[in-house]
Each structure stands twice: as structure tokens, then as C-alpha cells.
Design an enzyme around this catalytic site. Structure first.
Site, PDB file in Angstrom:
ATOM      1  N   ARG A 145      12.260  39.482  46.893  1.00 12.47           N
ATOM      2  CA  ARG A 145      12.584  39.476  48.327  1.00 12.47           C
ATOM      3  C   ARG A 145      11.388  39.041  49.178  1.00 12.47           C
ATOM      4  NH1 ARG A 145      16.482  44.757  48.709  1.00 12.47           N
ATOM      5  NH2 ARG A 145      18.389  43.587  48.353  1.00 12.47           N
TER       6      ARG A 145
ATOM      7  N   LYS B 288      37.015  48.995  41.557  1.00 15.23           N
ATOM      8  CA  LYS B 288      38.001  49.578  42.464  1.00 15.23           C
ATOM      9  C   LYS B 288      38.633  48.565  43.400  1.00 15.23           C
ATOM     10  CE  LYS B 288      36.352  54.227  42.504  1.00 15.23           C
ATOM     11  NZ  LYS B 288      35.633  55.245  43.193  1.00 15.23           N
TER      12      LYS B 288
ATOM     13  N   GLY C 143      25.046  41.811  44.266  1.00 20.90           N
ATOM     14  CA  GLY C 143      23.883  42.100  43.427  1.00 20.90           C
ATOM     15  C   GLY C 143      24.141  41.960  41.941  1.00 20.90           C
TER      16      GLY C 143
ATOM     17  N   GLY D 209      26.226  44.053  50.034  1.00 23.18           N
ATOM     18  CA  GLY D 209      27.259  44.460  50.986  1.00 23.18           C
ATOM     19  C   GLY D 209      27.470  43.417  52.073  1.00 23.18           C
TER      20      GLY D 209
END
Ligand code: 13P
Length: 657
Positions: free
Chosen positions: A37, A199, A356, A379
Site C-alpha cells: 500500500r 453468503k 482482497g 469493501g
């Protein structure tokens, strides 16, 4: 159309606040485990330094929950930055306050200050206005390069943009907007999505979004198991969601209605137990056995991906196709990564990896460099793919990051040039105008010259426009030309509601609306002209006038029809008079028109709509006018009648990137 990216800002001597995502993983001894990063942020940081800016860096680190937690200091990041930038980096003791202000005011050009962890203050995650304002006072320019937090309306991510005039995206964020934003807004088709996960809840929004926009969706993982169960398949001990069976059925039904093909695995790699060293077998989906667990897709499914992805032009991939963290179950995910990498390199596929786990999988597979884009967000990438507006991006776009609008340089020849002159002019123009992907060129001759000009330019990238269009399809309308006739002459754009038509031929807002509807129905790109007369500007009612014209022109036009719409702002007092609107006047009105479109439709569409300027635009004033952030080209009269002038303006547009 100057783009508000880091490249378009004058950074010299400026205090440049850059929001980064330096939330890197640490080892137990607080050394950095993976500096990706920090490393990825370097191009943006070096740009600021090489231009002579003062670099003030902001980041969060971990989740200290609004308290000072010494272990979550950015100290290790400051150390790594020193190495990567090859210069001293001062770590400020805090991110706001008197001491920080003093450090910043003592900075020289080319200095680097890293502010301490933003999340030591609860106001950061609360999105507190006052805190954002305090951060903003430290800089002259705000650059956001922290895509990973762009889905959060945190103070340093989005609120801060209210308090600074000059804001832009850095290189990292710019790439995310270009790839993910571009694919969601205007994908090259066929568009495919690979979606996997445990999910349904976590992925339902992204699945629904892709059912709307994609041609093919490949689903794997627990979600696929639930869908298979919903269809009555035996799935053994595989993970599935009992309470989501109905949702799964609804998804399948919705996809069918939308003509979006959903591909579920045709075979599975099953394991006896959920661990790496366990008995395994490949089995066709419909022959799964009780007691076994599906832990990945099988070779027939890999083959299916290979076939079905071959004709796709854009792919968004979120979620690995197997439990790749277990070595014995990684093969198929890696094989699919290889197929996607091959198609990207050799088939023109635009491949975008988001999330990720998927990023880790393709990296482990060894192909990370071979995809078009591997997102830095988890996200944030998922929410962006769901079509949500991310506060961190919204705050930049609202202030002007243009969403890849192409310039349009259009020549309105008005009642000039006979057929022979038109052909000759068009011939010269094809030789003199250079093809450029960022600039569309259109010329609008008189009716009699349309077809001959079309024949002359059809092999070039210059497009044909008409100066008007009639709203009836055929019949007893002596002197009128229908959409169908224009189409058969090779017309693609049509100018509607030019002020001269409003002034001399009884054009009204209502007739502009009728013409616009028929133009859209026929598949033309309407170029709807609006603009105030001198008296209206002198009275200060120019915005009211233009608003009325835009709103009326767009009356009853649905969102879907609007996509290729162009507006031309032509202040009547500037047409053919040699008087131009000043760049500021023009920019103000263009931004205003964009806000009207936003109010009628939405922000995305407003950002995608091209707004041209017209009125004594010439080679001398083009640079300044076209550099304005909301000016996306020109509708040119006088200067379009000279090959040199018109091509010079096109060249100027090409130079503004
Ligand atoms: P001029 O460029 O000659 O001012 O004309 C502008 C115009 O009306 C284009 O439609």
C-alpha cells in the site's frame, strides 16, 4: 475539459494534502509485513515532490476507536516512506492542532510531513465537519488516493472536500475510477462477471446489479451451492444458506427475465473434510454425494469459463472459485486466473479484479501483472461494483473530476457552401484532421450537401450532423426533412434548437422537445442548443432562461434515452459577433447546466453528458475555453468554415488531456 486529476493541478509551492491508505499489516515486532500500500502510493507522492509541492500525508492505521493507541502510530510507515522516497519524512505528533500547524507552516517546497493516525480522533470516522475543516486548513490542495476507504464518509475521505477549492484524485484512485467506474458506467460488451462467496447477503446487491447490466454471470462458492439446492440438487455437506433458498430462486428468475445468463458450476472438486489434506474427488454437479463438501469448481467448469469468456470484452471478478488457501484446492482458481490473464493479453479483454481474496489468489497464481486492473479496495470495490455512490469518489466528481467525457468538436456550417464547395472542404478536412480517441469530430453542412459530404468523409473518423430535424415521420409537409431521410444520408448527430432557429423560424421550447424526442428515437445524438440573449444576461436572468430551455427540451425524456445527449451552450450575444463569453462565464454556465441535468436525472449522467460551448470560438480562445472543467468541446460557426481554423481547434482539444 480540463480533467481534475493530479496532472491538471499546479502543485508548485502548494501545500498538498494527500489522503493515502497506509493501513499496512505489521509483524508482532511492529515491522511492516507487506508494504504494497505504501509502495503503490509512491507515484502520486513523487509527482507532488517533483512539481515542487509541499507534501502533507494523511492516513488511518488500524482501528484505535478514537483514542491514542501508541501501537497504532504511523511511525513504521514514516520510516518506510523515507526509504521509498529517498528523503526525510517528518512524523507529526498529531493530525490537527497548533503544533501540527507550526510544523506545516515551517515546510519548504519538496518537504514531506506525515500526519499521525487520523483515527486517534473519533471525529474522523464520525465524518465530523469541524475536524474535516481543521484538516483542510493545513493544505491548499486535496488529493484523494485512498480507494480502500472511499466507501466511508469519513472526515478525511469526503467531508474535507467541502473546505478546499482544489481537489483531485491521485493516480491510484484515478485508475480505480477509470476501470471499475468505467466498466459499471459504460462497459465494452459483452460484459461478464465472476462472483463467488460464501453468503448471498454479502453479494446480493452486486449480483442484482450485474443481472441488470451484464451478459453473463458466473457464480461459484457457497452462493452457487444455495442456488443449486434451490433447484433441487444434492449438495452433500457443502456450505449453503437454508434461509436464502427463496432469495436464490428469485435471483435465478430475475436473471431469466433479464436475459442475463447465469452459469453455475457444472462439476465440483469435493473433499471429505474441510481441510487441505483430505480425500478428494471430481464430480458432476448433478451427481454430488451425501457426506462430501464442494470446495471448488472442477475441470469441466474451467473449460466452460474458457469457452464462455472467449467473446467477452469486459470482466469483473470478485471472489475465488475454490478454497485456494488450501494448496490442494487452488488449481482451478489458478487455471481460471490464467485463462483470464491470457484473454486480457491476447483477446482484448478488460479484466478487473476486485476484493482482497481474489487479488491474493491472482497474485499467488502469479498473474497479477497480466490483468487490466487489480483493485486496491475490498469493501470499496464491492460497493463500487454494486453501483453505489462512494462518498470519497462522489466528493471529487462533484467538484469536477470528469468521467471520461470525450471532447466533441462540431462545425455548424449554417447556410454556407454549395455542394461542390462542401465536398472540397470535406476532402481537405479529412487530410488535415488527426484521428484521436479522445476527440470526436462532427461537421453539419446544409441539407443538399449532406450525402455528398458523407460519401467524402465516410472512411475517416469525422461524423456527419444535420442542422435540424423535423418531428413528423413522413407525409404532406412540404419543405421538411424527416429523421429517416437524414439517416439515409449518413447523419449521426443532429443540431436542435439553434438560437437562429429560435430567432427567425419560430422555434420554441416545445418544438425543441419534439425534435429531441424524434432524434433520440431514431438513434441520433441530439445536440440541443441553449443560451440567453444579451438583454437577458444584462437583466441577470441568464440562468433562469437556460434552465427553462434545458428542462423543457428534456421534458418526458427517460433516463435510458438520454445517454448520448449533447448540450451546446451558445450565448446568443456571442454568436458571430466576435465576442466570446469569458472562460469564467462559460464555465459557470456549463457547471450550472450540469447541475440541472443532475437534478433531472442523476450525478452519473450529469458527469457523462457532454456540454459544448458555442459563440465566436476560434483558434485563439479555444485553449482557454476548452480547458475549463465543464466545457467538453465546441459548436463552431465561423471558424468551422476554414479548414485550418477548424483543425487547429481540434488539435488544441487533442492537446488537453
Ligand atoms: P460562431 O462560432 O460563428 O460564433 O457561431 C457559433 C454558432 O452559432 C455555432 O452553432
Amino acid at each position: 475539459m480540463g480533467k481534475l486529476t493530479i496532472d491538471s493541478l499546479d502543485l508548485k509551492g502548494k501545500k498538498v494534502l494527500v489522503r493515502c491508505d497506509f493501513n499496512v499489516p505489521l509483524n508482532d515486532d511492529t515491522t511492516i509485513r507487506d508494504d504494497k500500500r505504501i509502495f503503490d502510493a509512491i507515484p502520486t507522492l513523487k509527482k507532488v515532490l517533483s512539481e515542487g509541492g509541499k507534501l502533507i500525508l494523511m492516513s488511518h492505521f488500524g482501528r484505535p476507536k478514537g483514542k491514542v493507541v501508541p501501537e497504532m502510530s504511523l511511525k513504521p510507515v514514516a520510516e518506510r516512506l523515507k526509504d521509498l522516497l529517498g528523503k526525510n519524512v517528518i512524523l507529526a505528533p498529531d493530525c490537527i492542532g497548533k503544533e501540527v500547524e507550526n510544523i506545516v507552516s515551517a515546510m519548504s517546497d519538496g518537504d514531506v510531513v506525515l500526519l499521525e493516525n487520523l483515527r486517534f480522533h473519533p471525529e474522523e470516522t464520525d465524518g465530523n465537519d469541524n475536524f474535516a475543516r481543521k484538516l483542510a486548513t493545513l493544505g491548499d490542495i486535496y488529493i484523494n488516493d485512498a480507494f480502500g476507504v472511499c466507501h466511508r464518509a469519513h472526515a478525511s475521505v469526503s467531508i474535507i472536500a467541502k473546505y478546499l477549492k482544489n481537489i483531485a484524485s491521485g493516480y491510484l484512485l484515478g485508475k480505480e475510477i477509470e476501470y471499475i467506474g468505467g466498466a459499471m458506467r459504460d462497459p465494452q460488451k459483452p460484459l461478464a462477471a465472476i462472483l463467488a462467496g460464501i453468503k448471498i447477503d454479502g453479494k446480493i446487491d452486486v449480483i442484482n446489479k450485474f443481472i441488470e447490466i451484464a451478459d453473463k454471470i458466473f457464480i461459484a462458492g457457497g452462493i452457487a451451492n444455495t442456488m443449486l439446492k434451490a433447484q433441487g440438487f444434492e449438495i452433500g455437506n457443502s456450505i449453503f444458506e437454508e434461509d436464502k433458498i427463496d432469495t436464490a430462486k428469485e435471483i435465478l428468475l430475475k436473471a431469466e427475465k433479464n436475459n442475463t445468463k447465469i452459469f453455475l458450476p457444472v462439476d465440483m472438486l469435493c473433499g471429505k473434510e474441510f481441510k487441505n489434506d483430505t480425500e478428494t474427488m471430481y464430480v458432476d454437479t448433478e451427481k454430488q454425494q451425501p457426506g462430501w463438501i464442494a470446495m471448488g469448481v472442477g475441470p469441466k467448469t474451467v473449460e466452460q469459463y474458457k469457452t464462455e469468456l472467449a467473446d467477452c470484452k469486459t470482466l469483473l471478478w470478485n471472489g475465488p472459485m475454490s478454497v485456494f488457501e488450501f494448496e490442494n484446492f487452488a488449481k482451478e482458481t489458478f487455471e481460471i486466473a490464467k485463462i483470464v490473464a491470457d484473454y486480457t493479453q491476447n483477446n482484448g479483454l478488460i479484466s478487473i479484479i476486485g476484493g482482497g481474496d481474489t487479488a491474493a489468489a491472482v497474485k499467488q497464481a502469479g498473474f497479477a501483472e497480466k490483468f487490466s486492473h487489480v483493485s486496491t479496495g475490498g469493501g470499496a470495490a464491492l460497493e463500487y461494483m454494486e453501483g453505489k455512490h462512494l462518498p470519497g469518489i462522489e466528493s471529487i466528481t462533484e467538484k469536477g473530476f470528469e468521467m471520461k467525457r470525450k471532447f466533441l468538436i462540431a462545425g455548424n456550417w449554417k447556410m454556407n457552401k454549395n455542394v461542390h464547395e462542401s465536398i472540397e472542404f470535406a476532402q481537405e478536412l479529412t487530410k488535415s484532421i488527426v484521428n484521436d480517441d479522445n476527440v470526436d469530430i462532427m461537421i453539419a453542412p446544409t441539407y443538399t450537401s449532406l450525402y455528398p459530404v458523407y460519401e467524402t468523409i465516410k472512411k475517416s473518423h469525422i461524423e456527419l450532423g444535420s442542422q435540424d430535424i423535423f418531428w413528423e415521420k413522413s407525409g404532406a409537409f412540404t419543405g421538411k426533412i424527416s429523421a429517416d431521410m437524414l439517416k439515409s444520408a449518413g447523419v449521426k448527430y443532429t443540431i436542435i434548437g439553434h438560437s437562429e432557429r429560435r430567432q427567425y423560424f419560430g422555434e420554441t421550447d416545445a418544438t425543441v422537445n419534439k425534435r429531441t424526442k424524434v432524434a433520440l428515437e431514431a438513434g441520433f445524438v441530439p445536440v440541443v442548443c441553449v443560451g440567453e440573449i444579451l438583454e437577458e444576461r444584462e437583466k441577470g436572468v441568464e440562468k433562469e432562461v437556460v434552465k427553462r430551455q434545458v428542462v423543457e427540451a428534456l421534458k418526458d425524456i427517460q433516463l435510458n434515452d438520454f445517454l448520448h445527449f449533447v448540450i451546446a451552450y451558445e450565448p446568443v450575444w456571442a454568436i458571430g459577433t466576435g465576442k466570446t463569453a469569458s472562460p469564467e462565464q462559460a464555465q459557470e454556465m456549463h457547471a450550472y447546466i450540469r447541475s440541472i441535468i443532475k437534478n433531472i436525472y442523476n450525478e452519473e449522467l450529469a458527469q457523462a453528458t457532454r456540454i459544448l460551448y458555442g459563440g465566436s470560438l476560434n483558434p485563439k480562445n479555444a485553449q482557454e475555453l476548452l480547458s475549463q472543467i465543464d466545457i467538453d468541446g465546441g459548436l463552431i460557426g465561423g471558424a468551422a468554415l476554414k479548414v485550418d481554423d477548424f483543425s487547429t481547434i481540434a488539435k488544441i482539444a487533442q492537446g488537453i488531456k
